[in-house]
Design an enzyme around this catalytic site. Structure first.
Site, PDB file in Angstrom:
ATOM      1  N   GLY A   6       7.705   1.214   2.802  1.00 11.73           N
ATOM      2  CA  GLY A   6       8.843   1.426   1.908  1.00 11.73           C
ATOM      3  C   GLY A   6       8.869   0.351   0.851  1.00 11.73           C
ATOM      4  N   CYS A  49       3.270  -1.446   7.250  1.00 10.96           N
ATOM      5  CA  CYS A  49       3.665  -2.140   6.022  1.00 10.96           C
ATOM      6  C   CYS A  49       5.128  -2.595   6.094  1.00 10.96           C
ATOM      7  CB  CYS A  49       3.386  -1.249   4.816  1.00 10.96           C
ATOM      8  SG  CYS A  49       3.426  -2.158   3.276  1.00 10.96           S
ATOM      9  N   TYR A  50       6.035  -2.025   5.297  1.00  9.05           N
ATOM     10  CA  TYR A  50       7.445  -2.431   5.436  1.00  9.05           C
ATOM     11  C   TYR A  50       7.914  -2.217   6.873  1.00  9.05           C
ATOM     12  CZ  TYR A  50      12.514  -2.535   4.898  1.00  9.05           C
ATOM     13  OH  TYR A  50      13.847  -2.828   5.052  1.00  9.05           O
ATOM     14  N   HIS A  55      -1.942   0.383   5.211  1.00 13.71           N
ATOM     15  CA  HIS A  55      -1.568   1.793   5.369  1.00 13.71           C
ATOM     16  C   HIS A  55      -2.713   2.583   6.022  1.00 13.71           C
ATOM     17  CE1 HIS A  55       2.240   1.946   3.131  1.00 13.71           C
ATOM     18  NE2 HIS A  55       1.733   0.913   2.487  1.00 13.71           N
ATOM     19  N   GLU A  73      -2.603   5.567   6.970  1.00 16.63           N
ATOM     20  CA  GLU A  73      -2.472   6.994   6.677  1.00 16.63           C
ATOM     21  C   GLU A  73      -3.183   7.439   5.407  1.00 16.63           C
ATOM     22  OE1 GLU A  73      -0.265   4.639   6.374  1.00 16.63           O
ATOM     23  OE2 GLU A  73       1.437   5.114   5.079  1.00 16.63           O
ATOM     24  N   ASP A  92       2.694  31.829   0.763  1.00 19.50           N
ATOM     25  CA  ASP A  92       3.840  31.474   1.606  1.00 19.50           C
ATOM     26  C   ASP A  92       4.682  32.697   1.964  1.00 19.50           C
ATOM     27  OD1 ASP A  92       2.845  29.000   1.090  1.00 19.50           O
ATOM     28  OD2 ASP A  92       4.380  28.464  -0.369  1.00 19.50           O
ATOM     29  N   LYS A 119       1.412  23.084   3.691  1.00 17.32           N
ATOM     30  CA  LYS A 119       0.689  24.199   3.062  1.00 17.32           C
ATOM     31  C   LYS A 119      -0.583  24.583   3.838  1.00 17.32           C
ATOM     32  CE  LYS A 119       0.250  26.854  -0.641  1.00 17.32           C
ATOM     33  NZ  LYS A 119       1.332  27.670  -1.201  1.00 17.32           N
TER      34      LYS A 119
END
Ligand code: XMP
Length: 520
Positions: free
Chosen positions: A59, A86-87, A177, A179, A234, A376
Site C-alpha cells: 500500500g 511490503c507495506y 512484491h 505477486e 461474459d 476474466k
C-alpha cells in the site's frame, strides 16, 4: 460444496496498485481467495470469514501517517498463517513490536537482489538455486528492527530484513512484491505459502460450475430470469450457466443495434438458439438506433444515445414477455472489488462506457450475477467447461456501442457497410497469419475523410480507413502490435481490392496512453 465451504484465504487490501495480482497468483494455484479493504475487516468480519490464511497487501501509506491503515489486532490471534507484503510487512512489524523507519536514502524502487541467510525456511523452498533471487521492491519506509520471535531469512542491499519469519506462529513478512512478474520466482513463494497453510487446491472450474448451478437454483427458485445477451464472452458464459441451472425459466434478449460486425448477429443468435436451445428474443432494433444516431457526430452523444436506447428497448421486451423477477448480468470480480482509493476526488470521465448498470433500479429486479467471483481468464475457463467453442471464447473484446465508436463523425448505413467489409478482410488476414491470439484487440475504423486515388486508369475518391491492433493485459494500457511491413502491405492491398468504397489504408501506431484503444 459451496464457495463458503472451500478453504478461504483473505487478502487484506491496504491500497496497493497490484493487490489484484495476489489474488490472480492464488487462483492459479486453485486457492479460493477474496480481497477486502482493510477498513471493512472488523473482528466480526474475521470471525465470519474464517480464513485459513491471511495476506496483507502492499500500500502507498506510511505506518507513521495519522490514521495509517491497520488490520484489526485480532487477526494475529486467529492462529492462521499470515504473509505481509511490503507495506503489509511494515504493518506486521509495527503491530507486533518491531520498528519501522522513514526511508531517508533507503528507498528502493524496482529491481533488487535478495541473498539468503544460512537458516532454512519452508516458504523459500525452490528459491536461491542461484545464489540470489531477483525481486521487485517498491518502498519508501523500511523495517529497522524486527518484532520479537522473528528471524531473518533474506537480505537485499537496502533491505536488511527483506525476508523474515516467525516460524512458531507461521507469520511471514517480505519487503518485496512476490505477486508481480518482475519477481520471477514469486509464484513459487506464493505456492509455498498456501501449501504450508494446508490449502488443498480444490478451487477448480469443474467444481465451481456445479456450485454455481446450485446457487442459481437456490436463489431463483421458480422465478423468471431475463438476461441481456450481447454475444460477448461474459454475458454468453453467464447465460449458458444460468440456462444449465434453470432451463426455460431464463429468457435472453439480444438487442441488435445495427452496429454489429459482419455476420455477427446471425452467428450469435444461431449459436445460442440452435446449439444451446436457449430461449432467445432477437430484438432487431437497427432502424431505431440508426435513426436516432442520424446526423450525430459527437462521441459522447453517440454513446449516451446508444446506452439510453438500449435500456428502453430491453425494458420494452421484458414487459412484452410478461416481466421477470431477476436480471442476469455477467459482472466480473474486478468490477466488484471495492479497492482502497487514496487519491480521493472523482476521476475524470474519459468515455461513458455502455453498460446495463441503470437497469436493475429502473426495472426493480434482483440481480443474478454468477460470475461475480471470477477473473476474466477464469470466465474463459468456465466457458470451456460449459462447452462453448474455443474460437468463441477467445474472441477479442467488442465494445457495447459496437461499430458506432469505430466510425468517427456521422454514422451512415453506407459507411457501416464499408466498415464491416474492411473489418472482415482485416480479421481474416490476422487469422490467416496465425496472429489472432497474440493480439488483444484488432479492428478497422472508417475515417470521415475521402481521399483521391487511382485504380486502373480511373480516378477514385473514396474513404480512408485505419487499422488498429493492440497488445494489452487488461485494456487499461496498450501498445500497438508490431505487424511486419509485408503483412501491412498485403492487408492494405486486399482491403483496397476487395472493399469498394475504400482507397487508402493507414495503420494506427498510437499506444494507450496517450491514445485510447477505440477511436471514440
Ligand atoms: P478504450 O477505447 O477506452 O477501451 O481504450 C478499453 C477497452 O474497453 C472497450 N470499450 C468498451 N466496452 N462498453 C464496453 O463494453 C463500452 O462502452 C466500451 N468502450 C470501450 C474497448 O473496446 C477496449 O477493449
Amino acid at each position: 460444496m459451496s464457495t463458503s465451504e472451500h478453504d478461504r484465504l483473505l487478502i487484506i487490501d491496504f491500497g496497493s496498485q497490484v493487490t489484484q495480482l495476489i489474488a490472480r497468483r492464488l487462483r492459479e494455484l486453485n486457492v479460493y481467495c477474496e480481497i477486502h479493504p482493510f477498513n471493512m475487516v472488523t473482528d466480526a468480519f474475521l470471525r465470519d470469514f474464517a480464513p485459513k490464511a491471511v495476506i496483507f497487501s502492499g500500500g502507498p501509506s506510511s505506518v507513521f501517517a495519522e490514521g495509517a491503515p491497520m488490520p484489526p489486532k485480532s487477526v494475529f490471534d486467529l492462529g492462521v498463517p499470515i504473509l505481509g507484503i511490503c507495506y503489509g510487512q511494515q504493518v506486521m512489524m509495527h503491530c507486533l513490536g518491531g520498528k519501522v523507519e522513514r526511508g531517508h536514502g533507503t528507498a528502493e524502487f524496482g529491481r533488487a537482489y535478495v541473498t539468503p541467510e544460512a537458516r532454512r525456511l519452508a516458504l523459500l523452498e525452490g528459491w536461491f538455486a542461484a545464489d540470489r533471487e531477483q525481486v521487485w521492491m517498491s518502498h519508501g519506509d523500511h523495517v529497522s528492527e524486527i518484532a520479537p520471535g522473528f528471524d531473518v531469512y533474506g537480505t537485499s542491499p537496502n533491505a536488511p530484513f527483506a525476508i523474515t519469519a516467525d516460524i512458531d506462529r507461521n507469520f511471514y513478512a517480505v519487503q518485496f512484491h512476490p505477486e508481480v512478474h518482475h519477481t520471477p520466482n514469486g509464484a513459487k513463494l506464493c505456492e509455498n505459502f498456501v501449501r504450508l497453510a494446508g490449502f488443498k487446491g480444490d478451487w477448480t472450474m469443474g467444481a465451481y460450475r456445479e456450485e454455481a448451478i446450485q446457487r442459481i437454483r437456490d436463489q431463483v427458485g421458480d422465478g423468471k430470469v431475463i438476461c441481456a445477451l450481447s454475444g460477448g464472452v461474459d454475458s454468453s458464459v453467464a447465460a449458458v450457466l444460468i440456462h444449465e441451472a434453470i432451463g426455460a425459466q431464463l429468457t435472453c434478449v439480444y438487442v441488435d443495434h445495427g452496429l454489429m460486425r459482419k455476420g455477427e448477429s446471425a452467428q450469435v443468435v444461431g449459436m445460442f438458439r440452435e446449439h444451446y436451445n436457449l430461449p432467445l428474443i432477437h430484438a432487431d432494433e437497427s432502424d431505431l438506433f440508426l435513426g436516432k444516431l442520424e446526423g450525430v457526430s459527437d462521441p459522447e452523444t453517440k454513446r449516451k444515445i446508444i446506452g439510453g436506447l438500449f435500456i428502453d428497448v430491453f425494458e420494452r421486451h421484458a414487459r412484452e414477455m410478461g416481466g421477470a423477477d431477476f436480471l442476469a448480468q455477467g459482472t466480473l470480480y474486478p468490477d466488484v472489488i471495492e479497492s482502497v482509493s487514496f487519491s480521493g476526488g472523482p476521476s475524470v470521465t474519459i468515455k461513458s462506457h455502455h453498460n446495463v448498470g441503470g437497469l436493475p433500479e429502473r426495472m426493480n429486479m434482483q440481480l443474478v450475477e454468477p460470475l461475480r467471483e471470477l477473473f476474466k481468464d477464469e470466465v474463459r475457463a468456465l466457458g470451456r467447461e460449459l462447452g462453448l467453442p474455443p474460437s468463441f471464447i477467445g474472441r477479442h473484446p467488442f465494445p457495447g456501442p459496437g461499430l458506432a465508436i469505430r466510425c468517427p463523425g456521422e454514422i451512415t448505413r453506407e459507411k457501416l457497410d464499408i466498415l464491416r467489409e474492411a473489418d472482415a478482410v482485416y480479421i481474416d488476414q490476422i487469422r490467416k497469419h496465425g496472429l489472432y491470439d497474440d493480439i488483444w484487440q484488432a479492428f478497422v475504423a472508417i475515417l470521415p475523410v475521402r481521399t483521391v486515388g487511382v485504380m486502373g486508369d480511373y480516378r477514385t475518391y473514396d474513404y480512408a480507413c485505419a487499422l488498429r491492433a493492440v497488445t494489452s493485459v487488461d485494456g487499461m494500457t496498450a501498445d500497438y502490435f508490431p505487424f511486419s511491413h509485408e503483412f501491412l502491405g498485403e492487408t492494405a492491398t486486399r482491403i483496397i481490392n476487395e472493399v469498394p468504397g475504400i482507397n487508402r489504408v493507414t495503420y494506427d501506431i498510437t499506444s494507450k496512453p496517450p491514445g485510447t484503444i477505440e477511436w471514440e
